[in-house]
Design an enzyme around this catalytic site. Structure first.
Site, PDB file in Angstrom:
ATOM      1  N   GLY A   1       5.321  22.995   9.280  1.00  0.00           N
ATOM      2  CA  GLY A   1       6.110  22.075  10.106  1.00  0.00           C
ATOM      3  C   GLY A   1       7.106  22.776  11.017  1.00  0.00           C
ATOM      4  O   GLY A   1       7.941  22.124  11.650  1.00  0.00           O
TER       5      GLY A   1
ATOM      6  N   ASP B   1      -6.424  16.032  21.708  1.00  0.00           N
ATOM      7  CA  ASP B   1      -5.084  15.725  21.178  1.00  0.00           C
ATOM      8  C   ASP B   1      -3.996  16.368  22.033  1.00  0.00           C
ATOM      9  O   ASP B   1      -2.814  16.140  21.808  1.00  0.00           O
ATOM     10  CB  ASP B   1      -4.956  16.197  19.718  1.00  0.00           C
ATOM     11  CG  ASP B   1      -5.338  17.652  19.542  1.00  0.00           C
ATOM     12  OD1 ASP B   1      -6.466  18.017  19.910  1.00  0.00           O
ATOM     13  OD2 ASP B   1      -4.502  18.431  19.062  1.00  0.00           O
TER      14      ASP B   1
ATOM     15  N   GLY C   1       2.213  17.184  13.130  1.00  0.00           N
ATOM     16  CA  GLY C   1       2.416  17.971  11.921  1.00  0.00           C
ATOM     17  C   GLY C   1       3.735  18.723  11.942  1.00  0.00           C
ATOM     18  O   GLY C   1       4.212  19.188  10.906  1.00  0.00           O
ATOM     19  N   ARG C   2       4.275  18.867  13.121  1.00  0.00           N
ATOM     20  CA  ARG C   2       5.595  19.546  13.180  1.00  0.00           C
ATOM     21  C   ARG C   2       6.446  18.999  14.315  1.00  0.00           C
ATOM     22  O   ARG C   2       7.381  19.655  14.779  1.00  0.00           O
ATOM     23  CB  ARG C   2       5.395  21.043  13.338  1.00  0.00           C
ATOM     24  CG  ARG C   2       4.542  21.398  14.544  1.00  0.00           C
ATOM     25  CD  ARG C   2       4.663  22.823  14.836  1.00  0.00           C
ATOM     26  NE  ARG C   2       3.662  23.249  15.781  1.00  0.00           N
ATOM     27  CZ  ARG C   2       3.597  24.467  16.237  1.00  0.00           C
ATOM     28  NH1 ARG C   2       4.462  25.352  15.820  1.00  0.00           N
ATOM     29  NH2 ARG C   2       2.685  24.794  17.089  1.00  0.00           N
TER      30      ARG C   2
END
Ligand code: AMP
Ligand code: MG
Length: 519
Positions: free
Chosen positions: A134, A272, A100-101
């Site tokens: 982000g 993750d 996401g970033r």
């Protein structure tokens, strides 16, 4: 500049849309460019990582370096992308997460024929940003930059950090999710690893029943990152998949035993955040043990559950591996190869634990009795509030022929607890001394072994916090100083100021002992 070879994006299916709004992505990744920042400025740079990448930093003006490692300038053959993955967060399946970033700039092959993936963290929105911006704040970027290198120099597998760039932009964060949002300076870390692939990369296609993508990902990973497992060419057989899973179990067991050796607490061991290469990855609300405490976690989000506390890391690693096993189960005829891998984790962890305790205690080998001797010591360290790092360094200075408790003076946090338990400590030392006297190892060997395995310097949370507070006021010398010390954590000539136990003011201070995922 770089010998670019983008194997991941070449071999795996891409999303049909480039960039764009947050969305569910079925493919392995999506091409997306970093969002340029206003005024990039390089704050810190690792020369060791630069040389891994064959990067001659003198080639660049500082403006050009800043532009590249802030994502403002994309050079030839870089085709940046964000990777798709899912994950179990705090025990629950969270669905698609993804980078996401983080945006991968490219993969390179260096002169030693090593493959390195170069990734920017905090480089702007991607299709996986969900409601996030982000971006990353300076404080968490300093923490990731310093700790990646600190863990590496301790001899523990880790993703690496090349550069830390301030963006010249402010971003808003509610540090403790308690309704107090604040503007903070933004930053970007350029991080480097053979691959950033996580357990969650395999869990996501599996959860969607996308077996084709799952198998493509596994085949890609084996071919490019576990090539020694391939006797012949692909397609890999079930046997090879089994060996692959077993190797991930082994690497993970080693990694966690090493964290336990030095008192590192990752803080958010969601699936993750588990590397398939057995690397320490995603430095968020991590911390280092000061007074020994198996229940300690720096992560305030986990303060009640203690799922990811220091002492729970081996159990959680096994749980995470079990999730990976479930994800790849479809590639196997039976559970057996996966169960073998999980059993192998338990066995390897136990063997590693024995190695770690015998090395820390300076013994020729670690037996079951030594394990229980060490566990008794851990109980005492906890009971008496003793500093882990200072205690083991002092243990190496103990005169075995005439043991004197005063070598441990600096290690106690509470004089009261010290006085109360002095007999128990003396009793343990007597047992230790007689174990050492009955061991065949020479004094020199013992001292060497203990020196190599008990770091003098760890990147204590309060030291980083001090460097962060100065940096937020424009003074980056604290970061430079820590970068220097990080390089030789077992060395003799470390400035005494960096070896002291945690000062009292830092015991409950945000940033020192209390951190959140907000970064
Ligand atoms: P982490 O807690 O850093 O492991 O992140 C968990 C997930 O949240 C990952 O998918 C990240 O990419 C995502 N994430 C964290 N911070 C942000 C942010 N500021 N913007 C977008 N996505 C983020
Ligand atoms: Mg993460």
């Amino acid at each position: 500049m770089f010998n670019i070879d983008n194997s991941f994006s070449r071999h795996l299916p891409q999303d049909n849309n480039h960039g764009g709004e947050p969305r569910q992505v079925q493919a392995a990744f999506a091409f997306v460019e970093p969002t340029p920042v206003r005024k990039p400025q390089v704050i810190a740079f690792s020369t060791e990582v630069a040389s891994l990448l064959d990067l001659d930093v003198s080639e660049f003006s500082s403006n050009e370096t800043a532009a590249i490692f802030a994502g403002n300038k994309i050079i030839k053959n870089m085709h940046p992308y964000a990777v798709n993955y899912g994950g179990h967060q705090f025990g629950h399946w969270a669905g698609q997460l993804g980078d996401g970033r983080a945006i991968t700039l490219c993969e390179i092959i260096n002169k030693l024929n090593e493959r390195w993936e170069i990734q920017l963290k905090g480089a702007g929105k991607t299709p996986f940003s969900r409601s996030g911006d982000g971006r990353a704040v300076l404080r968490s970027s300093i923490r990731e930059f310093l700790c990646s290198e600190a863990v590496h120099h301790l001899g523990i597998p880790s993703t690496r950090a090349l550069s830390l760039v301030e963006t010249g932009e402010l971003i808003v964060r509610d540090m403790f999710y308690n309704g107090n949002p604040k503007e903070e300076p933004g930053a970007i870390v350029c991080r480097v690893a053979p691959t950033f692939l996580r357990f969650g990369n395999f869990e996501l296609p599996s959860s969607r029943g996308n077996n084709k993508l799952l198998q493509q990902l596994v085949d890609y990973t084996i071919e490019h990152h576990f090539p020694h497992l391939l006797a012949q060419s692909l397609p890999a057989s079930e046997e090879i998949y089994g060996s692959w899973f077993k190797e991930i179990c082994e690497k993970t067991a080693y990694l966690v035993s090493e964290w336990m050796r030095v008192g590192f607490v990752h803080g958010v061991l969601n699936t993750d955040n588990m590397s398939v290469m057995g690397l320490t990855i995603d430095y968020g609300p991590y911390g280092w043990i000061d007074n020994f405490d198996r229940k300690w976690t720096p992560n305030t989000t986990d303060a009640d559950g203690l799922r990811y506390c220091f002492g729970n890391q081996p159990t959680i690693a096994h749980w995470n591996l079990y999730q990976l096993a479930r994800a790849v189960r479809i590639l196997f005829q039976s559970d057996k190869p996966l169960q073998n891998g999980l059993d192998h984790f338990q066995k390897t962890y136990k063997a590693n634990e024995k190695r770690v305790i015998s090395n820390k205690l300076g013994l020729s080998q670690g037996t079951e009795d030594d394990l229980s001797l060490m566990n008794k010591l851990y109980d005492l360290l906890e009971l008496c509030e003793i500093d882990m790092t200072i205690f083991f360094t002092a243990l190496n200075r103990l005169d075995i022929n005439s043991p004197d408790l005063s070598v441990f003076d600096e290690a106690f946090y509470s004089n009261e607890k010290k006085q109360k338990n002095i007999d128990a400590v003396t009793n343990w030392l007597d047992q230790y001394v007689s174990r050492v006297l009955n061991d065949s190892i020479s004094k020199e060997k013992r001292n060497q072994l203990m020196n190599r395995n008990n770091p003098k310097f760890i990147l204590r949370n309060y030291l980083v916090q001090q460097a962060i507070e100065s940096a937020e006021n424009g003074d980056f010398t604290g970061i430079t100083k820590l970068m220097e010390i990080i390089r030789c954590p077992y060395g003799r000539h470390i400035d005494q100021r960096f070896l002291a136990r945690r000062p009292d003011w830092a015991r409950k201070k945000p940033g020192c002992s209390m951190l959140s995922c907000s970064s």
